[in-house]
Write a protein that holds these residues in place. Structure first.
Motif, PDB file in Angstrom:
ATOM      1  N   GLU A   1       0.827  -1.198   0.000  1.00  0.00           N
ATOM      2  CA  GLU A   1       0.000   0.000   0.000  1.00  0.00           C
ATOM      3  C   GLU A   1       0.865   1.254   0.000  1.00  0.00           C
ATOM      4  O   GLU A   1       0.482   2.283  -0.554  1.00  0.00           O
ATOM      5  CB  GLU A   1      -0.935  -0.002   1.213  1.00  0.00           C
ATOM      6  CG  GLU A   1      -2.093  -0.973   1.109  1.00  0.00           C
ATOM      7  CD  GLU A   1      -2.968  -0.678  -0.109  1.00  0.00           C
ATOM      8  OE1 GLU A   1      -3.184   0.508  -0.418  1.00  0.00           O
ATOM      9  OE2 GLU A   1      -3.414  -1.639  -0.764  1.00  0.00           O
ATOM     10  N   GLU A   2       2.024   1.164   0.634  1.00  0.00           N
ATOM     11  CA  GLU A   2       2.929   2.318   0.642  1.00  0.00           C
ATOM     12  C   GLU A   2       3.381   2.671  -0.774  1.00  0.00           C
ATOM     13  O   GLU A   2       3.450   3.848  -1.151  1.00  0.00           O
ATOM     14  CB  GLU A   2       4.153   2.039   1.529  1.00  0.00           C
ATOM     15  CG  GLU A   2       3.864   1.987   3.032  1.00  0.00           C
ATOM     16  CD  GLU A   2       3.183   0.683   3.441  1.00  0.00           C
ATOM     17  OE1 GLU A   2       3.119  -0.258   2.607  1.00  0.00           O
ATOM     18  OE2 GLU A   2       2.719   0.607   4.597  1.00  0.00           O
ATOM     19  N   GLU A   3       3.702   1.637  -1.565  1.00  0.00           N
ATOM     20  CA  GLU A   3       4.102   1.884  -2.951  1.00  0.00           C
ATOM     21  C   GLU A   3       2.951   2.518  -3.741  1.00  0.00           C
ATOM     22  O   GLU A   3       3.160   3.432  -4.551  1.00  0.00           O
ATOM     23  CB  GLU A   3       4.532   0.578  -3.615  1.00  0.00           C
ATOM     24  CG  GLU A   3       5.861   0.032  -3.140  1.00  0.00           C
ATOM     25  CD  GLU A   3       6.249  -1.229  -3.903  1.00  0.00           C
ATOM     26  OE1 GLU A   3       5.717  -1.429  -5.012  1.00  0.00           O
ATOM     27  OE2 GLU A   3       7.063  -2.005  -3.390  1.00  0.00           O
ATOM     28  N   ARG A   4       1.745   2.031  -3.518  1.00  0.00           N
ATOM     29  CA  ARG A   4       0.598   2.589  -4.236  1.00  0.00           C
ATOM     30  C   ARG A   4       0.356   4.050  -3.834  1.00  0.00           C
ATOM     31  O   ARG A   4       0.047   4.887  -4.681  1.00  0.00           O
ATOM     32  CB  ARG A   4      -0.652   1.752  -3.963  1.00  0.00           C
ATOM     33  CG  ARG A   4      -0.596   0.355  -4.558  1.00  0.00           C
ATOM     34  CD  ARG A   4      -1.925  -0.384  -4.381  1.00  0.00           C
ATOM     35  NE  ARG A   4      -1.815  -1.743  -4.877  1.00  0.00           N
ATOM     36  CZ  ARG A   4      -1.434  -2.780  -4.144  1.00  0.00           C
ATOM     37  NH1 ARG A   4      -1.136  -2.594  -2.857  1.00  0.00           N
ATOM     38  NH2 ARG A   4      -1.344  -3.982  -4.667  1.00  0.00           N
ATOM     39  N   ALA A   5       0.501   4.335  -2.576  1.00  0.00           N
ATOM     40  CA  ALA A   5       0.312   5.716  -2.120  1.00  0.00           C
ATOM     41  C   ALA A   5       1.375   6.632  -2.712  1.00  0.00           C
ATOM     42  O   ALA A   5       1.078   7.761  -3.143  1.00  0.00           O
ATOM     43  CB  ALA A   5       0.358   5.759  -0.588  1.00  0.00           C
ATOM     44  N   ALA A   6       2.627   6.142  -2.740  1.00  0.00           N
ATOM     45  CA  ALA A   6       3.692   6.950  -3.332  1.00  0.00           C
ATOM     46  C   ALA A   6       3.441   7.187  -4.810  1.00  0.00           C
ATOM     47  O   ALA A   6       3.643   8.300  -5.326  1.00  0.00           O
ATOM     48  CB  ALA A   6       5.045   6.255  -3.120  1.00  0.00           C
ATOM     49  N   LEU A   7       2.973   6.149  -5.503  1.00  0.00           N
ATOM     50  CA  LEU A   7       2.708   6.288  -6.933  1.00  0.00           C
ATOM     51  C   LEU A   7       1.590   7.299  -7.178  1.00  0.00           C
ATOM     52  O   LEU A   7       1.637   8.063  -8.152  1.00  0.00           O
ATOM     53  CB  LEU A   7       2.332   4.925  -7.527  1.00  0.00           C
ATOM     54  CG  LEU A   7       2.326   4.841  -9.048  1.00  0.00           C
ATOM     55  CD1 LEU A   7       3.725   5.102  -9.610  1.00  0.00           C
ATOM     56  CD2 LEU A   7       1.831   3.479  -9.501  1.00  0.00           C
ATOM     57  N   LYS A   8       0.602   7.314  -6.312  1.00  0.00           N
ATOM     58  CA  LYS A   8      -0.472   8.301  -6.449  1.00  0.00           C
ATOM     59  C   LYS A   8       0.074   9.715  -6.307  1.00  0.00           C
ATOM     60  O   LYS A   8      -0.317  10.634  -7.041  1.00  0.00           O
ATOM     61  CB  LYS A   8      -1.554   8.036  -5.394  1.00  0.00           C
ATOM     62  CG  LYS A   8      -2.762   8.946  -5.523  1.00  0.00           C
ATOM     63  CD  LYS A   8      -3.830   8.584  -4.502  1.00  0.00           C
ATOM     64  CE  LYS A   8      -5.051   9.486  -4.654  1.00  0.00           C
ATOM     65  NZ  LYS A   8      -6.117   9.148  -3.666  1.00  0.00           N
ATOM     66  N   ASP A   9       1.011   9.901  -5.361  1.00  0.00           N
ATOM     67  CA  ASP A   9       1.630  11.219  -5.198  1.00  0.00           C
ATOM     68  C   ASP A   9       2.443  11.593  -6.433  1.00  0.00           C
ATOM     69  O   ASP A   9       2.415  12.752  -6.881  1.00  0.00           O
ATOM     70  CB  ASP A   9       2.525  11.222  -3.962  1.00  0.00           C
ATOM     71  CG  ASP A   9       1.731  11.089  -2.668  1.00  0.00           C
ATOM     72  OD1 ASP A   9       0.515  11.401  -2.682  1.00  0.00           O
ATOM     73  OD2 ASP A   9       2.316  10.658  -1.655  1.00  0.00           O
ATOM     74  N   TYR A  10       3.202  10.624  -6.989  1.00  0.00           N
ATOM     75  CA  TYR A  10       3.972  10.898  -8.199  1.00  0.00           C
ATOM     76  C   TYR A  10       3.041  11.298  -9.353  1.00  0.00           C
ATOM     77  O   TYR A  10       3.346  12.208 -10.132  1.00  0.00           O
ATOM     78  CB  TYR A  10       4.787   9.668  -8.604  1.00  0.00           C
ATOM     79  CG  TYR A  10       5.850   9.259  -7.624  1.00  0.00           C
ATOM     80  CD1 TYR A  10       6.487  10.198  -6.792  1.00  0.00           C
ATOM     81  CD2 TYR A  10       6.235   7.925  -7.503  1.00  0.00           C
ATOM     82  CE1 TYR A  10       7.460   9.805  -5.892  1.00  0.00           C
ATOM     83  CE2 TYR A  10       7.216   7.524  -6.600  1.00  0.00           C
ATOM     84  CZ  TYR A  10       7.811   8.470  -5.796  1.00  0.00           C
ATOM     85  OH  TYR A  10       8.775   8.084  -4.898  1.00  0.00           O
ATOM     86  N   GLN A  11       1.940  10.582  -9.467  1.00  0.00           N
ATOM     87  CA  GLN A  11       0.984  10.865 -10.542  1.00  0.00           C
ATOM     88  C   GLN A  11       0.475  12.298 -10.445  1.00  0.00           C
ATOM     89  O   GLN A  11       0.455  13.034 -11.442  1.00  0.00           O
ATOM     90  CB  GLN A  11      -0.185   9.879 -10.450  1.00  0.00           C
ATOM     91  CG  GLN A  11      -1.238  10.044 -11.531  1.00  0.00           C
ATOM     92  CD  GLN A  11      -2.321   8.977 -11.424  1.00  0.00           C
ATOM     93  OE1 GLN A  11      -2.208   8.039 -10.633  1.00  0.00           O
ATOM     94  NE2 GLN A  11      -3.366   9.110 -12.211  1.00  0.00           N
ATOM     95  N   SER A  12       0.076  12.706  -9.270  1.00  0.00           N
ATOM     96  CA  SER A  12      -0.423  14.066  -9.079  1.00  0.00           C
ATOM     97  C   SER A  12       0.660  15.103  -9.349  1.00  0.00           C
ATOM     98  O   SER A  12       0.421  16.123 -10.014  1.00  0.00           O
ATOM     99  CB  SER A  12      -0.961  14.207  -7.651  1.00  0.00           C
ATOM    100  OG  SER A  12      -1.373  15.528  -7.399  1.00  0.00           O
ATOM    101  N   ALA A  13       1.869  14.825  -8.864  1.00  0.00           N
ATOM    102  CA  ALA A  13       2.972  15.771  -9.065  1.00  0.00           C
ATOM    103  C   ALA A  13       3.331  15.898 -10.532  1.00  0.00           C
ATOM    104  O   ALA A  13       3.653  17.004 -11.012  1.00  0.00           O
ATOM    105  CB  ALA A  13       4.186  15.328  -8.249  1.00  0.00           C
ATOM    106  N   LEU A  14       3.277  14.790 -11.271  1.00  0.00           N
ATOM    107  CA  LEU A  14       3.632  14.845 -12.690  1.00  0.00           C
ATOM    108  C   LEU A  14       2.589  15.627 -13.478  1.00  0.00           C
ATOM    109  O   LEU A  14       2.937  16.373 -14.395  1.00  0.00           O
ATOM    110  CB  LEU A  14       3.784  13.432 -13.249  1.00  0.00           C
ATOM    111  CG  LEU A  14       4.309  13.338 -14.674  1.00  0.00           C
ATOM    112  CD1 LEU A  14       5.645  14.064 -14.818  1.00  0.00           C
ATOM    113  CD2 LEU A  14       4.465  11.877 -15.095  1.00  0.00           C
ATOM    114  N   HIS A  15       1.325  15.472 -13.134  1.00  0.00           N
ATOM    115  CA  HIS A  15       0.291  16.288 -13.780  1.00  0.00           C
ATOM    116  C   HIS A  15       0.606  17.778 -13.605  1.00  0.00           C
ATOM    117  O   HIS A  15       0.528  18.561 -14.557  1.00  0.00           O
ATOM    118  CB  HIS A  15      -1.081  15.980 -13.178  1.00  0.00           C
ATOM    119  CG  HIS A  15      -1.762  14.794 -13.771  1.00  0.00           C
ATOM    120  ND1 HIS A  15      -2.081  14.712 -15.115  1.00  0.00           N
ATOM    121  CD2 HIS A  15      -2.196  13.634 -13.213  1.00  0.00           C
ATOM    122  CE1 HIS A  15      -2.687  13.558 -15.356  1.00  0.00           C
ATOM    123  NE2 HIS A  15      -2.755  12.875 -14.229  1.00  0.00           N
TER     124      HIS A  15
END
Length: 1009
Positions: free
Chosen positions: A450-464
Motif C-alpha cells: 500500500e505504501e508503494e501505491r500511495a507513493a505512486l499516487k503522489d507521483y501521478q499528481s505531481a507529474l500532472h
C-alpha cells in the motif's frame, strides 16, 4: 461450404420481404395503439381472416432455404440436397409457433434475436415436434431461424405501435447487425470451409500477437511488462496533410465567394484510428514515438476480432496483414501475397491453404498495414513504391495504411496511387493527462504494498502539475514514447526529472541499463554485473552499424560479430563470456534490445537506436558521414542528437558543414537541411554565437512562410521558430495565415502570446485558424488571451470539450459554433442556448443518436452540418426548426450503407442541401420540395429522377465516387426550368449541349476519398 458461412449469406433485401408476409397489414387506426401488443395478434396465419395459410408458410420457409443454398459451389452445400425440404418443414413449423408466444413485441426485442429463436425452438419442442436432421442440416436450420428472428425484431421496431423511444438502443443494434451481415455478404462471396477454418486460426494468432504493448519503465517481469492494447491505446489526432488551410463552408461555396480564407476555417482533424473511415488508401505520417505502430496493432486486432468500433465498419469482413517494412525489405525481393506470412515469420505460413491470400485480396477483403517507410534505406524506397503500385493494380479494392516519418518521403509520394495523406498531431494537454493516468494505472498493478501505491499516487499528481506548469516538460511529452519515458523516470527518480531531451535520454538509459536491476535486486552476491558504460559502448556499436547501413534490424550472427570485434576495447564485458553470451545478456537485461523474430535483433524503439548511433558517430567523429546524409529523413534525429552529444567546438564544426552541404541540393532539400540546422540549436546550449547567428540567418531565408506546406515544415523546428516569426503588422493576409499555422502547430505555452497578437487580425482565415487551434493549448489561458479577443462576425467558434462549450456560451452570444468530438445529447442541450445559435456543425460524434433531444430547442437554427456522426440518422425530430441549409456527410460511403437520413423530406423549409446518395435514392417525395442548391456525392452511375426529386433546383454540384462510372447524360435535367449551373466531377458528360443557357462544368477525374 460450412453451414455457418452459407447461412450468413442471406441478404436483408431477400429476407425482409419474406418476413413481412408473416404479419398482418395494419389498418389506418393502428398507429393509435399506445402500448405494446401481443405477437400472437400480429401474425397473418391465425385468426378468422387469415392472409397467410400454413401452405404459404411452408412455401416461405422453402424460399429461405433455397436462397441460402442457391450460390453454394460444388462440394460446398451445407447439407445433402434431399434434406432441403426437411429443413424447410422444420423452419415453417418453428415459425408457426410465433402465434403461440405469450409475449409482446417490446419483450421480444429486449430478448434479442438469438433468445427469440431459442424461445421458438422450445415452443416447437413443447408441442411434440422433434427435429430429425443431420449435423449440417441442424446448423443450417439454426442459422436461418436466427436470421429470420433478426428481421422479425427489426420489423417490430419499425411498427407505429412500437415504443421506439424506450428501445432506441435495441433498434440501433438491429440495424447495425443487418448492415454488418450485408457487408459480410459482399466481402465473402464463397468462402471454402478450409479457408474459413484457417482464418479463424489466423485471427486468433493476430489477436494474440498484437493485443499487448510493452510499457517503457514498467517491466519488472514479462507479465508486468505488457499492457493490454485496449487499455493502453490512446487515440491521437490526425490531420489531412494538405488541409491546414480549411475548406470553405457549403453556403459560401454555392454563393461563389468561397476561397481559402473561409469562416469554416478548421483543419479536418479526426481521431487517428478513423483515418481509414471513408478512405481506402491512407499514408499516415508521424514523428518517432508518435504511435504509428501502435495504431497498426490496434487496427489489426479490431479487424481480427471482427468487432470494429463505431465508425469503422469498413473493417467488417477484413483480414489484416501487418507488414513491417524493416523486416520484409531485408529480402532481395519484396513478397507477393502468397509470401506475406513467411516474410514476417508468421508460424502459420505453412498452414495457409494454397492461394488463400490471393482469394482474400481478390475479393477486396484485405487490410494491408505497411509500417515504416522511413525504416528502410532510401535506396529501397523506390522499389517499395513500385511493389505497392503493382499490388494496387492487382488487388485494388482492399484497405491500405502505409506509415512513415514526416519527411521520409515527399508530399504526394503515393498520390498517383490515390492515397490520402494524414499527419499525426502531437498529443494535446488532455491527451498527455490521459496517458499519464493510464501509465500510472498500469504501474499500480506492479505495486506490492500500500505504501508503494500511495507513493505512486503522489507521483501521478505531481507529474500532472509538472507537465502543466513546466514548458520544457510539456514540450517533450507530446508523443506516447516520450510521455512514457517521462512517467518512468519520474517514478524511478522519486519525483525528480532532469531538464532537456538529452538529459532525459541519459537518465532513461541509466534506468534501463543498471538502476532497474540494482533496485530490483536481480543480482545475487558474486554475480557478474555489467556496468552502464560498457553496455552503452556495445549497444552504440550495434546502433551505428544499423544507421550506417540503413537497416532497422540485423541478423543475430552479425550482432555477435560486431560485439566480438568490440570486446578488445571493452575488456570489462569479457567477464560475461563470449559474444553470444554477452548478446544474450543485453537482450535479457538491457531493456533496449529485443528479438522480433528468430535470429534477428533490433532496438525496442528507433529513438534509442538514433540516440546511441549519434553518440558513436560523434566519438568516431564521422562528421562527413553525418552531413552527407542530412537530406535523408532517417538521419534527422541522428544529427540532432549528434549536436547534443558533441562538445562546443565539435558542434560548431558540424553545424557549419551542415550549412555548406545544404547548398548542394535543390531548394526544397536545402530548406529542409537549413531548418534541420536551426532545430539543432535547441540541443546546443553552448555554441559559438557566430555559428548560432549564421544558422539562424540561413533559416530566415524561409521566414516568414509563404505557403501552407512550408508553414507546416517550419513548425517541425519547434519552439525556436517562435522567436523569429514576424509580427502581424505589414504581412499580407496569406502570409499572416501561414505564420499562424506554423505557431499553432507548436503546442507549447510560449506560442500563445505570439498567436494572441493575431487575434484582432481582419482576415477571417487568420481568425478561423486561431479559433480551431484552441484544443492544442491550455484551455483557460488560450481562451482568455486569444478566443475572447476574436471578432465574432462570420466566425465559427470550435468547442472540443464541455469546458470549451461552457466558456463560449457564458461569454456569448456566439451564433456560429462547431462541436468537434463526442458530446452527449444532454451536454449539447444543456450547453447551448436555443435563441442564440443560428449555425451549428456537429463533427466526429459517436454518441449522438437523437438529434431532436440534442437540438430541438434551437429555435433559430438555420444551418446545420452533421459530419461523421454515424448514429445521428433521423432528422424528423428537427422538422419544426427553421432549417434552410443542411450538410449531412456520413463517415464512409458504401453501396450497403443507409446514406439518406430518415425524415429528410420533413424539413420543408430546406433550400440548400449537401448529401451523399445512391442513384436509386434520387426519387420523388424523398426530399424537401424547395431545394434550390444541391451538392450531392453519388454512389451509382447516373442522376436518376433528379427533375422530379428537385423540381426547383437552380444549382447542382454532383460528385461520382464509385470509380469510373459510364458517361453521364444531362438531358433529363432539361426539365428543370430554373436550372442555372451544373458541375459534374468524377464522370464524363456526353451531352453538355442538352442544357442551353445553363453553365456546365465537367471533370472526369475521380476525387480523392
Amino acid at each position: 461450404m460450412e453451414p455457418a458461412v452459407i447461412g450468413a449469406r442471406l441478404a436483408s433485401g431477400v429476407v425482409a420481404p419474406l418476413i413481412r408476409k408473416l404479419f398482418v397489414q395494419e389498418g389506418p387506426g393502428a398507429g393509435l395503439v399506445g402500448r405494446p401488443v401481443r405477437i400472437s395478434s400480429l401474425v397473418s396465419f391465425r385468426g378468422e381472416q387469415r392472409t397467410l395459410t400454413e401452405k404459404d408458410l411452408n412455401k416461405l420457409a422453402a424460399e429461405l432455404v433455397a436462397q441460402a443454398t442457391r450460390h453454394a459451389g460444388p462440394g460446398e452445400r451445407p447439407c445433402p440436397a434431399d434434406e432441403d425440404k426437411i429443413v424447410a418443414l422444420h423452419l415453417a413449423t418453428t415459425l408457426h409457433t410465433l402465434g403461440d408466444l405469450d409475449m409482446d413485441d417490446v419483450q421480444a426485442v429486449r430478448l434479442g434475436h438469438r433468445a427469440l429463436a431459442r424461445a421458438l425452438i422450445d415452443a416447437t419442442l413443447a408441442q411434440g415436434n422433434k427435429l430429425f436432421l443431420s449435423q449440417g442440416g441442424t446448423v443450417l436450420y439454426q442459422r436461418l431461424l436466427d436470421t429470420a428472428c433478426l428481421h422479425i425484431l427489426h420489423f417490430f421496431t419499425q411498427r407505429s405501435t412500437f415504443v421506439a423511444r424506450t428501445l432506441v438502443e435495441q433498434s440501433g443494434q438491429l440495424n447495425e447487425l443487418i448492415t454488418k451481415i450485408d457487408i459480410l455478404i459482399e466481402r465473402i462471396p464463397s468462402q471454402s470451409a478450409q479457408d474459413a477454418r484457417f482464418e479463424r486460426r489466423y485471427a486468433a494468432y493476430m489477436i494474440g500477437k498484437h493485443s499487448t504493448l510493452t510499457i517503457v519503465g514498467i517491466d519488472l517481469s514479462h507479465a508486468e511488462a505488457t499492457w493490454p492494447l485496449d487499455a493502453a491505446y490512446l487515440s491521437l489526432e490526425a490531420v489531412p496533410s494538405h488541409q491546414d488551410r480549411p475548406e470553405g463552408t457549403f453556403e459560401e461555396t454555392f454563393e461563389g465567394t468561397a476561397d481559402a480564407a473561409s469562416p469554416a476555417a478548421l483543419p479536418a482533424a479526426l481521431p487517428a484510428d478513423r483515418a481509414l473511415s471513408g478512405h481506402q488508401r491512407v499514408l499516415l505520417r508521424g514523428t518517432a514515438g508518435s504511435g504509428k505502430t501502435t495504431l497498426v496493432q490496434w487496427l489489426a486486432v479490431h479487424a481480427a476480432r471482427q468487432e470494429p468500433p463505431r465508425g469503422l465498419e469498413q473493417l467488417i469482413g477484413r483480414v489484416p496483414f501487418v507488414l513491417p517494412l524493416r523486416t520484409i525489405a531485408r529480402r532481395d525481393a519484396l513478397p507477393s501475397p502468397a509470401a506475406f506470412l513467411a516474410a514476417v515469420h508468421n508460424p502459420l505460413d505453412g498452414a495457409q491453404p494454397p492461394g488463400w491470400a490471393d482469394r482474400v485480396l481478390s475479393a477486396g477483403r484485405g487490410l494491408l498495414l505497411i509500417d515504416g517507410i522511413d525504416e528502410i534505406p532510401e535506396r529501397d524506397r523506390e522499389r517499395t513504391r513500385a511493389w505497392l503500385a503493382d499490388l494496387l493494380i492487382a488487388y485494388p479494392d482492399n484497405l491500405w495504411l502505409v506509415t512513415s516519418r514526416p519527411s521520409a518521403v515527399a508530399d504526394d509520394w503515393l498520390g498517383a496511387q490515390d492515397f490520402t495523406e494524414f499527419t499525426l498531431s502531437p498529443m494535446s494537454r488532455e491527451g498527455m493527462a490521459a496517458f499519464i493516468d493510464r501509465w500510472h494505472d498500469a504501474a499500480r498493478q506492479t505495486c506490492r504494498t500500500e505504501e508503494e501505491r500511495a507513493a505512486l499516487k503522489d507521483y501521478q499528481s505531481a507529474l500532472h502539475t509538472a507537465v502543466r506548469t513546466k514548458q520544457d516538460l510539456s514540450r517533450l511529452a507530446t508523443n506516447p514514447l516520450m510521455c512514457g519515458l517521462i512517467c518512468a523516470l519520474h517514478r524511478a527518480r522519486r519525483g525528480y526529472l532532469p531538464p532537456g531531451r538529452k538529459a532525459l535520454y541519459d537518465a532513461a538509459l541509466s534506468m534501463l541499463l543498471t538502476r532497474r536491476d540494482t533496485e530490483r535486486r536481480i543480482y545475487a552476491p558474486g554475480d557478474v554485473q555489467l556496468d552502464e558504460e560498457p553496455q552503452i559502448q556495445l549497444l552504440q556499436r550495434l546502433a551505428y552499424y544499423l544507421i550506417r547501413n540503413g537497416e532497422a534490424e540485423l541478423d543475430r550472427d552479425r550482432a555477435e560479430r560486431l560485439i566480438e570485434e568490440a570486446l578488445p576495447s571493452v575488456p570489462s564485458a569479457q567477464a560475461l563470456g563470449d559474444a553470444p553470451a554477452i548478446l544474450r545478456h543485453l537482450l535479457l537485461r538491457s531493456g533496449l534490445l529485443r528479438e522480433p523474430s528468430a535470429n534477428t535483433v533490433d532496438f525496442v524503439h528507433r529513438t534509442f537506436q538514433d540516440y546511441l548511433g549519434a553518440k558513436a558517430a560523434v566519438e568516431a567523429w564521422d562528421v562527413g558521414l553525418l552531413t552527407r546524409n542530412a537530406h535523408d529523413a532517417q538521419w534527422e534525429d541522428v544529427i540532432r542528437m549528434a549536436v547534443a552529444h558533441a562538445r562546443p567546438r565539435e558542434r560548431a564544426e558540424l553545424l557549419g558543414k551542415l550549412l555548406v552541404e545544404a547548398e548542394r541540393w535543390d531548394p526544397k532539400a536545402s530548406l529542409r537541411q537549413k531548418l534541420l540546422a536551426m532545430a539543432c540549436l535547441e540541443h546546443a546550449p553552448d555554441l559559438d554565437p557566430a555559428v548560432r547567428d549564421e544558422v539562424t540567418r540561413n533559416a530566415m531565408e524561409f521566414i516568414p512562410p509563404v505557403d501552407i506546406p512550408r508553414a507546416r515544415e517550419l513548425a517541425t523546428v519547434g519552439p525556436l521558430v517562435l522567436d523569429v516569426l514576424p509580427a502581424p503588422d505589414g504581412l499580407t493576409d496569406e502570409v499572416a495565415e501561414c505564420c499562424v499555422v506554423t505557431a499553432s502547430r507548436i503546442p507549447v505555452d510560449a506560442a500563445i502570446p505570439y498567436l494572441s497578437r493575431f487575434a484582432d487580425h481582419p482576415s477571417i482565415a487568420v481568425r478561423a485558424q486561431l479559433a480551431s487551434s484552441w484544443g492544442r493549448f491550455d484551455t483557460e489561458r488560450y481562451f482568455h488571451e486569444v478566443i475572447l479577443r476574436l471578432d465574432r462576425d462570420g466566425l465559427y467558434f470550435v468547442a472540443e470539450s464541455t469546458e470549451h462549450l461552457r466558456l463560449l456560451v457564458d461569454t456569448g452570444p456566439r451564433p456560429w459554433l462547431i462541436l468537434r468530438g463526442d458530446f452527449t445529447e444532454d451536454e449539447i442541450r444543456n450547453g447551448l442556448r436555443g435563441e442564440e445559435v443560428t449555425r451549428l456543425r456537429l463533427t466526429g460524434n459517436d454518441l449522438v443518436s437523437d438529434l431532436g433531444a440534442a437540438l430541438g430547442h434551437l429555435t433559430h437554427l438555420e444551418t446545420l452540418y452533421v459530419t461523421d456522426c454515424p448514429f445521428a440518422l433521423d432528422l424528423g425530430p428537427l422538422s419544426e426548426l427553421p432549417l434552410r441549409t443542411l450538410v449531412f456527410e456520413p463517415s464512409s460511403l458504401s453501396l450497403h450503407a443507409d446514406l439518406l437520413p430518415k425524415g429528410l423530406n420533413t424539413l420543408v423549409g430546406l433550400e440548400r442541401l449537401k448529401i451523399a446518395v445512391r442513384e436509386a435514392d434520387i426519387q420523388p417525395r424523398g426530399f424537401p420540395p424547395g431545394i434550390t442548391w444541391l451538392d450531392v456525392r453519388v454512389v451509382g452511375d447516373g442522376l436518376g429522377a433528379m427533375p422530379t426529386a428537385f423540381p426547383r433546383l437552380r444549382h447542382l454540384h454532383a460528385v461520382f465516387v464509385n470509380g469510373s462510372p459510364p458517361p453521364v447524360t444531362l438531358a433529363p435535367l432539361a426539365a428543370l426550368p430554373d436550372l442555372r449551373t451544373v458541375t459534374i466531377v468524377g464522370a464524363e458528360v456526353v451531352d453538355a449541349h442538352a442544357l442551353p443557357g445553363v453553365t456546365v462544368t465537367a471533370s472526369g477525374a475521380t476525387p480523392p476519398g
